[in-house]
Enzyme design. Structure first.
Site, PDB file in Angstrom:
ATOM      1  N   ASN A 193      35.964  30.399  36.723  1.00  0.00           N
ATOM      2  CA  ASN A 193      37.113  29.535  36.364  1.00  0.00           C
ATOM      3  C   ASN A 193      37.702  28.792  37.553  1.00  0.00           C
ATOM      4  O   ASN A 193      38.354  27.770  37.387  1.00  0.00           O
ATOM      5  CB  ASN A 193      38.172  30.350  35.633  1.00  0.00           C
ATOM      6  CG  ASN A 193      38.820  31.392  36.520  1.00  0.00           C
ATOM      7  OD1 ASN A 193      38.214  31.850  37.479  1.00  0.00           O
ATOM      8  ND2 ASN A 193      40.050  31.757  36.212  1.00  0.00           N
ATOM      9  N   LYS A 223      27.544  35.344  45.784  1.00  0.00           N
ATOM     10  CA  LYS A 223      26.962  35.244  44.462  1.00  0.00           C
ATOM     11  C   LYS A 223      27.945  34.525  43.544  1.00  0.00           C
ATOM     12  O   LYS A 223      28.926  35.113  43.095  1.00  0.00           O
ATOM     13  CB  LYS A 223      26.624  36.606  43.871  1.00  0.00           C
ATOM     14  CG  LYS A 223      25.737  36.492  42.625  1.00  0.00           C
ATOM     15  CD  LYS A 223      25.931  37.597  41.628  1.00  0.00           C
ATOM     16  CE  LYS A 223      27.052  37.328  40.696  1.00  0.00           C
ATOM     17  NZ  LYS A 223      26.832  36.129  39.815  1.00  0.00           N
ATOM     18  N   GLU A 275      40.087  41.363  42.635  1.00  0.00           N
ATOM     19  CA  GLU A 275      41.082  40.506  41.978  1.00  0.00           C
ATOM     20  C   GLU A 275      40.604  40.340  40.547  1.00  0.00           C
ATOM     21  O   GLU A 275      39.534  39.789  40.315  1.00  0.00           O
ATOM     22  CB  GLU A 275      41.175  39.149  42.676  1.00  0.00           C
ATOM     23  CG  GLU A 275      41.752  39.198  44.080  1.00  0.00           C
ATOM     24  CD  GLU A 275      43.195  39.665  44.090  1.00  0.00           C
ATOM     25  OE1 GLU A 275      43.670  40.026  45.167  1.00  0.00           O
ATOM     26  OE2 GLU A 275      43.837  39.669  43.031  1.00  0.00           O
ATOM     27  N   CYS A 299      43.428  33.208  35.579  1.00  0.00           N
ATOM     28  CA  CYS A 299      43.825  34.612  35.653  1.00  0.00           C
ATOM     29  C   CYS A 299      45.343  34.725  35.561  1.00  0.00           C
ATOM     30  O   CYS A 299      45.882  35.707  35.103  1.00  0.00           O
ATOM     31  CB  CYS A 299      43.341  35.205  36.963  1.00  0.00           C
ATOM     32  SG  CYS A 299      43.820  34.187  38.376  1.00  0.00           S
TER      33      CYS A 299
HETATM   34  N1  LIG Z   1      42.880  37.909  39.817  1.00  0.00           N
HETATM   35  C1  LIG Z   1      42.292  36.801  40.187  1.00  0.00           C
HETATM   36  O1  LIG Z   1      42.462  36.282  41.302  1.00  0.00           O
HETATM   37  C2  LIG Z   1      41.339  36.129  39.241  1.00  0.00           C
HETATM   38  C3  LIG Z   1      40.998  34.788  39.470  1.00  0.00           C
HETATM   39  C4  LIG Z   1      40.099  34.186  38.574  1.00  0.00           C
HETATM   40  C5  LIG Z   1      39.563  34.901  37.503  1.00  0.00           C
HETATM   41  N2  LIG Z   1      39.935  36.198  37.315  1.00  0.00           N
HETATM   42  C6  LIG Z   1      39.428  36.946  36.164  1.00  0.00           C
HETATM   43  O2  LIG Z   1      38.011  36.720  36.006  1.00  0.00           O
HETATM   44  C7  LIG Z   1      37.676  36.791  34.628  1.00  0.00           C
HETATM   45  C8  LIG Z   1      36.917  35.544  34.242  1.00  0.00           C
HETATM   46  O3  LIG Z   1      35.851  35.335  35.135  1.00  0.00           O
HETATM   47  P1  LIG Z   1      34.385  35.817  34.755  1.00  0.00           P
HETATM   48  O4  LIG Z   1      34.148  35.679  33.286  1.00  0.00           O
HETATM   49  O5  LIG Z   1      33.434  35.163  35.707  1.00  0.00           O
HETATM   50  O6  LIG Z   1      34.455  37.382  35.086  1.00  0.00           O
HETATM   51  P2  LIG Z   1      33.219  38.386  35.134  1.00  0.00           P
HETATM   52  O7  LIG Z   1      33.778  39.693  35.496  1.00  0.00           O
HETATM   53  O8  LIG Z   1      32.394  38.276  33.912  1.00  0.00           O
HETATM   54  O9  LIG Z   1      32.300  37.846  36.338  1.00  0.00           O
HETATM   55  C9  LIG Z   1      32.849  37.690  37.637  1.00  0.00           C
HETATM   56  C10 LIG Z   1      31.696  37.711  38.638  1.00  0.00           C
HETATM   57  O10 LIG Z   1      31.113  39.002  38.627  1.00  0.00           O
HETATM   58  C11 LIG Z   1      29.720  38.910  38.414  1.00  0.00           C
HETATM   59  N3  LIG Z   1      29.279  40.126  37.750  1.00  0.00           N
HETATM   60  C12 LIG Z   1      29.148  40.350  36.417  1.00  0.00           C
HETATM   61  N4  LIG Z   1      28.699  41.607  36.195  1.00  0.00           N
HETATM   62  C13 LIG Z   1      28.550  42.185  37.423  1.00  0.00           C
HETATM   63  C14 LIG Z   1      28.106  43.461  37.887  1.00  0.00           C
HETATM   64  N5  LIG Z   1      27.719  44.419  37.010  1.00  0.00           N
HETATM   65  N6  LIG Z   1      28.072  43.702  39.223  1.00  0.00           N
HETATM   66  C15 LIG Z   1      28.448  42.737  40.107  1.00  0.00           C
HETATM   67  N7  LIG Z   1      28.872  41.509  39.730  1.00  0.00           N
HETATM   68  C16 LIG Z   1      28.926  41.252  38.410  1.00  0.00           C
HETATM   69  C17 LIG Z   1      29.568  37.656  37.595  1.00  0.00           C
HETATM   70  O11 LIG Z   1      28.242  37.165  37.687  1.00  0.00           O
HETATM   71  C18 LIG Z   1      30.576  36.731  38.279  1.00  0.00           C
HETATM   72  O12 LIG Z   1      30.002  36.184  39.438  1.00  0.00           O
HETATM   73  C19 LIG Z   1      38.991  36.922  33.876  1.00  0.00           C
HETATM   74  O13 LIG Z   1      39.235  38.260  33.542  1.00  0.00           O
HETATM   75  C20 LIG Z   1      40.035  36.445  34.884  1.00  0.00           C
HETATM   76  O14 LIG Z   1      41.303  37.006  34.644  1.00  0.00           O
HETATM   77  C21 LIG Z   1      40.817  36.827  38.165  1.00  0.00           C
HETATM   78  O1  LIG Z   2      43.026  31.484  40.898  1.00  0.00           O
HETATM   79  C1  LIG Z   2      43.251  30.446  41.502  1.00  0.00           C
HETATM   80  C2  LIG Z   2      44.486  29.637  41.212  1.00  0.00           C
HETATM   81  O2  LIG Z   2      44.849  28.826  42.279  1.00  0.00           O
HETATM   82  C3  LIG Z   2      45.640  30.530  40.908  1.00  0.00           C
HETATM   83  S1  LIG Z   2      46.885  29.660  40.082  1.00  0.00           S
HETATM   84  O3  LIG Z   2      46.452  29.500  38.697  1.00  0.00           O
HETATM   85  O4  LIG Z   2      47.033  28.335  40.750  1.00  0.00           O
HETATM   86  O5  LIG Z   2      48.082  30.465  40.207  1.00  0.00           O
END
Ligand SMILES: NC(=O)c1ccc[n+]([C@@H]2O[C@H](COP(=O)([O-])OP(=O)(O)OC[C@H]3O[C@@H](n4cnc5c(N)ncnc54)[C@H](O)[C@@H]3O)[C@@H](O)[C@H]2O)c1
Ligand SMILES: O=C[C@H](O)CS(=O)(=O)O
Length: 491
Positions: free
Chosen positions: A148, A171, A246, A280
């Site tokens: 995202n 990755k 995160e 997120c």
């Molecule tokens: N807290 C934050 O800063 C933050 C920021 C952005 C997104 N997010 C969260 O990320 C999620 C959306 O992103 P997404 O769909 O890519 O998440 P995801 O957990 O499906 O994937 C995240 C990353 O992990 C990798 N991955 C998947 N399975 C794995 C495994 N078994 N071992 C190691 N790596 C693995 C994926 O290929 C990808 O690169 C939402 O839950 C969102 O809230 C959090």
């Molecule tokens: O996750 C990256 C974004 O910059 C966070 S926010 O949505 O701008 O707070």
């Protein structure tokens, strides 16, 4: 276009199959990306480990010069990068520009750290002895990033990592490899020495697992879902890795009875439906005081009518597609759950599949009201343009409802009462708190991250990010000419 791994300063084919990357706005195939395996990770780690020995000896201000050049190149290509980002992930172009700008800002911010990386000098308790601490690089670090924010979050990790003297294996999410490809080209043109930056495309279960299990990868910095993060932490724990997580969020905007409702509506709209709710930090709950609930509902409904939905490359569009069909079905599933739980649907609730939408992944901005605070749509991360509106009778109740979820990333309160502001910032249990603003819009020079099910104590961005990618080293220099023993000789 076929995307292969970037290892040791060169594009390197692997044995894996390719998988198509689709534009979520219209289903067009943008490229094909390699699904690499363990042997590719091994080659990347070998390259990074070899390069890190020399890279750590480069003076930090010189390492910073590379980041200044990377920032300059990103700025020069901002519009191109933004267009690629919108095509592969779907966010509207003005948000894509915002995300690329975050990466540019992070380049300049972390380049500045090349002349800081502050340590300490402190007086020793012994005569003729000098004591100090320094931030030392760790070695080879593994970066696992979500789709995202495919460029911003990668810069939040890779830039502090390299300015501190580490090398990395990155990755990217399989859904968004093109931004990584673009960044690799920028690393190359910035003259980053071979092996400092390595990108291995592939699935999390294959490439991600191999990175975590590799004995020479010392740190894993992960951003993604809580479900995946838990797995990364478990596996990382078994291999004694330093793991930074995160993860997910279920962020709320609290609207008190004295709130500026126009401001609150704007804040809710932007943080709930910006990026089609796929941040997120997105607002997925609105916790509203009963005295203004009805008025807020009406104003939200009126404002939602003005949301234009479509291809994010169209400058007039405010809500783009969600990232893929799987996400679309997940969102629709939660809307059905919301109805079954007895929540009242005020707007939206449908997959858009009419003319202009059928080839893409579009979901109507959706508003539920009369949602119970402990219902699934109020507790679980939907990761789409869906708001659950929950009524409360007081600030104490609002804070209790806000803190009732397993996540702890971002929260916001709209009020004009300074006493309420300071009680809320104290008692809201999230890593980020906004006052009279929505739940999104973090700034790169402050710590970014969450508590509870969102994080494990580390932070991305700001100086705090250096804590993930450095180890403290305490140094004692005894120039007394005799053996002195702290504690014993100081009694
Ligand atoms: N807290 C934050 O800063 C933050 C920021 C952005 C997104 N997010 C969260 O990320 C999620 C959306 O992103 P997404 O769909 O890519 O998440 P995801 O957990 O499906 O994937 C995240 C990353 O992990 C990798 N991955 C998947 N399975 C794995 C495994 N078994 N071992 C190691 N790596 C693995 C994926 O290929 C990808 O690169 C939402 O839950 C969102 O809230 C959090
Ligand atoms: O996750 C990256 C974004 O910059 C966070 S926010 O949505 O701008 O707070």
């Amino acid at each position: 276009m076929k995307l292969d791994n970037y290892i040791n300063g060169a594009w390197q084919e692997s044995g894996g199959e390719y998988t198509a990357v689709l534009n979520p706005a219209n289903g067009e195939t943008l490229c094909e990306v390699r699904l690499s395996g363990r042997e590719d990770v091994d080659r990347a780690v070998e390259s990074a480990k070899k390069a890190q020995k020399q890279w750590a000896l480069v003076p930090a201000p010189k390492r910073a010069d590379y980041l200044y050049e990377i920032g300059r190149l990103m700025k020069e290509r901002k519009e191109h990068l933004s267009q690629v980002l919108t095509k592969e992930m779907g966010k509207v172009i003005e948000e894509a520009r915002g995300e690329v700008q975050e990466g540019i800002d992070m380049a300049y911010y972390m380049a500045g750290e090349g002349r800081r990386l502050f340590g300490e000098t402190v007086p020793s308790e012994l005569q003729d002895k000098f004591a100090m601490s320094v931030r030392a690089p760790i070695g080879v670090v593994g970066l696992i990033t979500p789709w995202n924010f495919p460029v911003a979050i990668a810069t939040w990790k890779s830039f502090p990592a390299i300015v501190a003297g580490n090398t990395f294996i990155w990755k990217p999410a399989t859904e968004t490899p093109m931004m990584a490809y673009e960044m690799a080209k920028i690393f190359e043109e910035a003259g980053l020495p071979a092996g400092v930056a390595n990108i291995v495309f592939g699935s999390g279960s294959d490439v991600g697992t191999a990175m975590i299990e590799h004995p020479d990868v010392r740190v894993i910095s992960f951003t993604g879902s809580t479900e995946t993060g838990r797995h990364v932490a478990e596996l990382g724990g078994r291999h004694l890795k330093k793991v930074s997580l995160e993860m997910g969020g279920k962020n709320a905007v609290i609207v008190m009875d004295d709130a500026d409702l126009n401001l609150a509506v704007e804040g809710i709209l932007w943080s709930a439906f910006g990026t089609a709710g796929q941040r997120c930090t997105a607002c997925s709950r609105v916790i509203v005081h009963k005295d203004v609930k009805s008025e807020l509902e009406q104003r939200l409904l009126e404002a939602m009518k003005g949301l234009t939905i479509g291809d994010g490359l169209d400058e007039s569009v405010k809500v783009g597609p969600v990232v893929n069909k799987k996400a679309l079905e997940k969102i629709d599933g939660y809307v059905k759950i919301g109805k079954e739980e007895g929540a009242r649907l005020l707007a939206g609730g449908n997959i858009l599949d009419g003319a202009g939408y059928s080839d893409g992944c579009y979901y109507e901005p959706t508003l539920f009201t009369d949602v119970k605070w402990d219902s699934r749509i109020a507790q679980e991360e939907i990761f789409g343009p869906v708001i659950s509106l929950i009524e409360v009778g007081s600030l104490d109740e609002a804070i209790e409802v806000n803190n009732s979820v397993v996540y702890g990333l971002s929260s916001s309160i709209f009020t004009q009462d300074v006493n309420k502001v300071f009680r809320a910032q104290r008692d809201l249990d999230t890593g980020i708190v906004y006052v009279n603003a929505g739940t999104t819009g973090a700034e790169i020079h402050l710590p970014f991250g969450g508590t509870k099910g969102t994080g494990n104590g580390h932070r991305d961005s700001g100086v705090a990010a250096l804590d993930v990618f450095t180890e403290w080293k305490s140094i004692y220099v005894d120039y007394s000419g005799k053996l002195q023993r702290a504690q014993i000789d100081t009694e």
